[in-house]
Write a protein that holds these residues in place. Structure first.
Motif, PDB file in Angstrom:
ATOM      1  N   ALA A 234     -59.917 -73.554 -52.451  1.00  0.00           N
ATOM      2  CA  ALA A 234     -58.911 -73.887 -51.442  1.00  0.00           C
ATOM      3  C   ALA A 234     -57.511 -73.750 -52.014  1.00  0.00           C
ATOM      4  O   ALA A 234     -56.594 -73.264 -51.356  1.00  0.00           O
ATOM      5  N   PHE A 235     -57.339 -74.147 -53.288  1.00  0.00           N
ATOM      6  CA  PHE A 235     -56.038 -74.013 -53.940  1.00  0.00           C
ATOM      7  C   PHE A 235     -55.649 -72.548 -54.061  1.00  0.00           C
ATOM      8  O   PHE A 235     -54.504 -72.175 -53.821  1.00  0.00           O
ATOM      9  N   ASP A 236     -56.627 -71.698 -54.434  1.00  0.00           N
ATOM     10  CA  ASP A 236     -56.347 -70.271 -54.534  1.00  0.00           C
ATOM     11  C   ASP A 236     -55.945 -69.690 -53.182  1.00  0.00           C
ATOM     12  O   ASP A 236     -55.013 -68.874 -53.107  1.00  0.00           O
ATOM     13  N   TRP A 237     -56.611 -70.106 -52.126  1.00  0.00           N
ATOM     14  CA  TRP A 237     -56.275 -69.602 -50.797  1.00  0.00           C
ATOM     15  C   TRP A 237     -54.888 -70.055 -50.374  1.00  0.00           C
ATOM     16  O   TRP A 237     -54.148 -69.310 -49.730  1.00  0.00           O
ATOM     17  N   ARG A 238     -54.509 -71.283 -50.748  1.00  0.00           N
ATOM     18  CA  ARG A 238     -53.165 -71.763 -50.402  1.00  0.00           C
ATOM     19  C   ARG A 238     -52.099 -70.923 -51.091  1.00  0.00           C
ATOM     20  O   ARG A 238     -51.053 -70.627 -50.510  1.00  0.00           O
ATOM     21  N   ILE A 239     -52.358 -70.556 -52.343  1.00  0.00           N
ATOM     22  CA  ILE A 239     -51.403 -69.707 -53.068  1.00  0.00           C
ATOM     23  C   ILE A 239     -51.274 -68.359 -52.385  1.00  0.00           C
ATOM     24  O   ILE A 239     -50.170 -67.840 -52.172  1.00  0.00           O
ATOM     25  N   LEU A 240     -52.397 -67.766 -52.008  1.00  0.00           N
ATOM     26  CA  LEU A 240     -52.378 -66.453 -51.357  1.00  0.00           C
ATOM     27  C   LEU A 240     -51.677 -66.518 -50.007  1.00  0.00           C
ATOM     28  O   LEU A 240     -50.907 -65.623 -49.647  1.00  0.00           O
ATOM     29  N   LEU A 241     -51.923 -67.588 -49.258  1.00  0.00           N
ATOM     30  CA  LEU A 241     -51.255 -67.734 -47.957  1.00  0.00           C
ATOM     31  C   LEU A 241     -49.749 -67.912 -48.140  1.00  0.00           C
ATOM     32  O   LEU A 241     -48.951 -67.401 -47.345  1.00  0.00           O
ATOM     33  N   GLY A 242     -49.353 -68.635 -49.195  1.00  0.00           N
ATOM     34  CA  GLY A 242     -47.931 -68.813 -49.458  1.00  0.00           C
ATOM     35  C   GLY A 242     -47.233 -67.511 -49.822  1.00  0.00           C
ATOM     36  O   GLY A 242     -46.044 -67.332 -49.537  1.00  0.00           O
ATOM     37  N   LEU A 243     -47.971 -66.589 -50.454  1.00  0.00           N
ATOM     38  CA  LEU A 243     -47.394 -65.303 -50.841  1.00  0.00           C
ATOM     39  C   LEU A 243     -47.435 -64.274 -49.718  1.00  0.00           C
ATOM     40  O   LEU A 243     -46.761 -63.237 -49.808  1.00  0.00           O
ATOM     41  N   PHE A 244     -48.201 -64.563 -48.659  1.00  0.00           N
ATOM     42  CA  PHE A 244     -48.436 -63.562 -47.628  1.00  0.00           C
ATOM     43  C   PHE A 244     -47.138 -63.094 -46.970  1.00  0.00           C
ATOM     44  O   PHE A 244     -46.847 -61.899 -46.905  1.00  0.00           O
ATOM     45  N   LEU A 245     -46.315 -64.036 -46.489  1.00  0.00           N
ATOM     46  CA  LEU A 245     -45.108 -63.671 -45.738  1.00  0.00           C
ATOM     47  C   LEU A 245     -44.098 -62.885 -46.584  1.00  0.00           C
ATOM     48  O   LEU A 245     -43.648 -61.816 -46.153  1.00  0.00           O
ATOM     49  N   PRO A 246     -43.718 -63.362 -47.793  1.00  0.00           N
ATOM     50  CA  PRO A 246     -42.755 -62.566 -48.563  1.00  0.00           C
ATOM     51  C   PRO A 246     -43.280 -61.193 -48.958  1.00  0.00           C
ATOM     52  O   PRO A 246     -42.518 -60.219 -48.993  1.00  0.00           O
ATOM     53  N   VAL A 247     -44.578 -61.087 -49.253  1.00  0.00           N
ATOM     54  CA  VAL A 247     -45.141 -59.791 -49.627  1.00  0.00           C
ATOM     55  C   VAL A 247     -45.102 -58.823 -48.451  1.00  0.00           C
ATOM     56  O   VAL A 247     -44.739 -57.649 -48.602  1.00  0.00           O
ATOM     57  N   VAL A 248     -45.445 -59.311 -47.254  1.00  0.00           N
ATOM     58  CA  VAL A 248     -45.421 -58.443 -46.068  1.00  0.00           C
ATOM     59  C   VAL A 248     -43.997 -57.974 -45.777  1.00  0.00           C
ATOM     60  O   VAL A 248     -43.764 -56.780 -45.502  1.00  0.00           O
ATOM     61  N   ILE A 249     -43.026 -58.885 -45.845  1.00  0.00           N
ATOM     62  CA  ILE A 249     -41.630 -58.508 -45.595  1.00  0.00           C
ATOM     63  C   ILE A 249     -41.173 -57.478 -46.621  1.00  0.00           C
ATOM     64  O   ILE A 249     -40.498 -56.486 -46.279  1.00  0.00           O
ATOM     65  N   ALA A 250     -41.517 -57.692 -47.892  1.00  0.00           N
ATOM     66  CA  ALA A 250     -41.111 -56.757 -48.948  1.00  0.00           C
ATOM     67  C   ALA A 250     -41.719 -55.379 -48.727  1.00  0.00           C
ATOM     68  O   ALA A 250     -41.038 -54.351 -48.864  1.00  0.00           O
ATOM     69  N   LEU A 251     -43.000 -55.319 -48.358  1.00  0.00           N
ATOM     70  CA  LEU A 251     -43.662 -54.026 -48.131  1.00  0.00           C
ATOM     71  C   LEU A 251     -43.059 -53.307 -46.928  1.00  0.00           C
ATOM     72  O   LEU A 251     -42.867 -52.077 -46.960  1.00  0.00           O
ATOM     73  N   LEU A 252     -42.758 -54.063 -45.867  1.00  0.00           N
ATOM     74  CA  LEU A 252     -42.173 -53.443 -44.682  1.00  0.00           C
ATOM     75  C   LEU A 252     -40.792 -52.870 -44.991  1.00  0.00           C
ATOM     76  O   LEU A 252     -40.463 -51.754 -44.556  1.00  0.00           O
ATOM     77  N   TRP A 253     -39.978 -53.603 -45.752  1.00  0.00           N
ATOM     78  CA  TRP A 253     -38.644 -53.110 -46.080  1.00  0.00           C
ATOM     79  C   TRP A 253     -38.716 -51.913 -47.030  1.00  0.00           C
ATOM     80  O   TRP A 253     -37.962 -50.960 -46.887  1.00  0.00           O
ATOM     81  N   GLU A 254     -39.644 -51.953 -47.964  1.00  0.00           N
ATOM     82  CA  GLU A 254     -39.833 -50.819 -48.875  1.00  0.00           C
ATOM     83  C   GLU A 254     -40.227 -49.576 -48.090  1.00  0.00           C
ATOM     84  O   GLU A 254     -39.715 -48.470 -48.336  1.00  0.00           O
ATOM     85  N   ALA A 255     -41.123 -49.740 -47.116  1.00  0.00           N
ATOM     86  CA  ALA A 255     -41.555 -48.606 -46.299  1.00  0.00           C
ATOM     87  C   ALA A 255     -40.410 -48.090 -45.420  1.00  0.00           C
ATOM     88  O   ALA A 255     -40.244 -46.873 -45.253  1.00  0.00           O
ATOM     89  N   ALA A 256     -39.598 -49.021 -44.884  1.00  0.00           N
ATOM     90  CA  ALA A 256     -38.486 -48.607 -44.035  1.00  0.00           C
ATOM     91  C   ALA A 256     -37.483 -47.758 -44.815  1.00  0.00           C
ATOM     92  O   ALA A 256     -36.982 -46.739 -44.318  1.00  0.00           O
ATOM     93  N   VAL A 257     -37.191 -48.126 -46.055  1.00  0.00           N
ATOM     94  CA  VAL A 257     -36.261 -47.345 -46.882  1.00  0.00           C
ATOM     95  C   VAL A 257     -36.901 -46.025 -47.295  1.00  0.00           C
ATOM     96  O   VAL A 257     -36.250 -44.964 -47.291  1.00  0.00           O
ATOM     97  N   ALA A 258     -38.190 -46.062 -47.648  1.00  0.00           N
ATOM     98  CA  ALA A 258     -38.875 -44.849 -48.115  1.00  0.00           C
ATOM     99  C   ALA A 258     -38.948 -43.790 -47.015  1.00  0.00           C
ATOM    100  O   ALA A 258     -38.821 -42.586 -47.291  1.00  0.00           O
ATOM    101  N   PHE A 259     -39.125 -44.201 -45.769  1.00  0.00           N
ATOM    102  CA  PHE A 259     -39.246 -43.255 -44.660  1.00  0.00           C
ATOM    103  C   PHE A 259     -37.903 -42.952 -43.982  1.00  0.00           C
ATOM    104  O   PHE A 259     -37.870 -42.312 -42.934  1.00  0.00           O
ATOM    105  N   GLY A 260     -36.815 -43.432 -44.565  1.00  0.00           N
ATOM    106  CA  GLY A 260     -35.494 -43.115 -44.041  1.00  0.00           C
ATOM    107  C   GLY A 260     -35.078 -43.910 -42.824  1.00  0.00           C
ATOM    108  O   GLY A 260     -34.092 -43.558 -42.171  1.00  0.00           O
ATOM    109  N   LEU A 261     -35.804 -44.969 -42.493  1.00  0.00           N
ATOM    110  CA  LEU A 261     -35.442 -45.794 -41.350  1.00  0.00           C
ATOM    111  C   LEU A 261     -34.270 -46.729 -41.674  1.00  0.00           C
ATOM    112  O   LEU A 261     -33.647 -47.262 -40.768  1.00  0.00           O
ATOM    113  N   ALA A 262     -34.003 -46.935 -42.955  1.00  0.00           N
ATOM    114  CA  ALA A 262     -32.881 -47.763 -43.408  1.00  0.00           C
ATOM    115  C   ALA A 262     -32.335 -47.154 -44.689  1.00  0.00           C
ATOM    116  O   ALA A 262     -33.075 -46.518 -45.449  1.00  0.00           O
TER     117      ALA A 262
END
Length: 284
Positions: A30-58
């Motif tokens: 349960a502790f491991d899952w809490r850590i993963l859930l806590g990292l979920f939002l920042p990781v998703v935002i970082a990946l989306l922004w990285e993809a937006a810059v890589a594809f020329g959207l930003a």
């Protein structure tokens, strides 16, 4: 017969350990899952922004992609600058936190437990609490100079007020019936404080300390704007002056990681003090 008793006790011990092992393993999962859930939002935002810059959207000029930010962090870590600045910031926060927390606990306890002291002390402290943090900067520089003393004093001021309010408020909100029970059992003032008041106050006191620590990290930024040559706040100023948004964001991430680590250590250190609580949070 003694051997049978010993073997029986040993078997009982093994049985209890066997029953406890699955529960411990489930708690760790349960502790491991809490850590993963806590990292979920920042990781998703970082990946989306990285993809937006890589594809020329930003463009990623003012807000660089995560790859550039972590490259700046890595470069600072390789040269040793990151550790020097992070340690200096942590040292300032630690000293300011200890001074501010001790003062807040003492004055908060006095104000919460004595009406006369509260009527004399609280109005002045409430007025001082309304003063913006940046307003203290020129006064502390004038009084203490531009070096470490003024920076630590500013951080201590930021820590003091939430701790003071939390301790005083916690004492004032203790259930009157609990105190009356202590009087029924003829507890002395020391016994009343140790057995009733202290356990009732501790949960809110821990929250007050966490709030004070968080404000300590906020105030250290203003403190390190006061002519500092070391610290994560200095990295922010240097990045702004040199036009390096990747360094600015790297310093912000370092602040976030350092603050979260310090908060987690404080929670772990104070957990034994509130382990007796049976709250909904412990069951969710």
């Amino acid at each position: 017969m003694t051997g049978n008793a010993t073997s029986s006790a040993w078997s009982s011990h093994e049985g209890a350990a066997a029953l406890a092992a699955p529960a411990l393993a489930e708690k760790r999962r349960a502790f491991d899952w809490r850590i993963l859930l806590g990292l979920f939002l920042p990781v998703v935002i970082a990946l989306l922004w990285e993809a937006a810059v890589a594809f020329g959207l930003a463009q990623g000029r003012l807000v660089p992609p995560p790859s550039r930010i972590f490259a700046a962090l890595w470069a600072l870590a390789e040269t040793g600058e990151l550790w020097t600045h992070a340690w200096m910031t942590l040292w300032r926060v630690l000293v300011g936190f200890v001074i501010g927390a001790v003062a807040g606990i003492v004055l908060g306890a006095l104000s919460g437990s004595n009406r006369t002291i509260r009527q004399v002390l609280d109005p002045t402290l409430q007025a001082l609490r309304a003063i913006p943090s940046i307003a203290w900067v020129p006064l502390f520089i004038l009084w203490l100079g531009i070096f470490e003393a003024s920076k630590v004093a500013l951080i201590a001021v930021g820590v003091f007020f939430p701790v003071y309010l939390g301790i005083a408020g916690a004492i004032l909100s203790v259930d009157r019936k609990l105190v009356e029970v202590g009087h029924v059992f003829r507890l002395s003032r020391v016994q009343l404080a140790r057995r009733i008041l202290l356990p009732a106050v501790l949960p809110e006191a821990v929250i007050a300390l966490r709030s004070g620590l968080g404000l300590g990290f906020m105030f250290v930024v203003a403190a390190e704007f006061m002519g500092a040559s070391e610290g994560l706040g200095y990295l922010l100023v240097d990045g702004q002056q040199m036009g390096k948004p990747d360094q600015i964001l790297a310093a912000i991430i370092a602040f976030a990681l350092l603050g979260k680590s310090a908060d987690s250590l404080l929670v772990a250190a104070t957990r034994p003090l509130v382990r007796w609580q049976d709250t909904v949070r412990e069951r969710l």
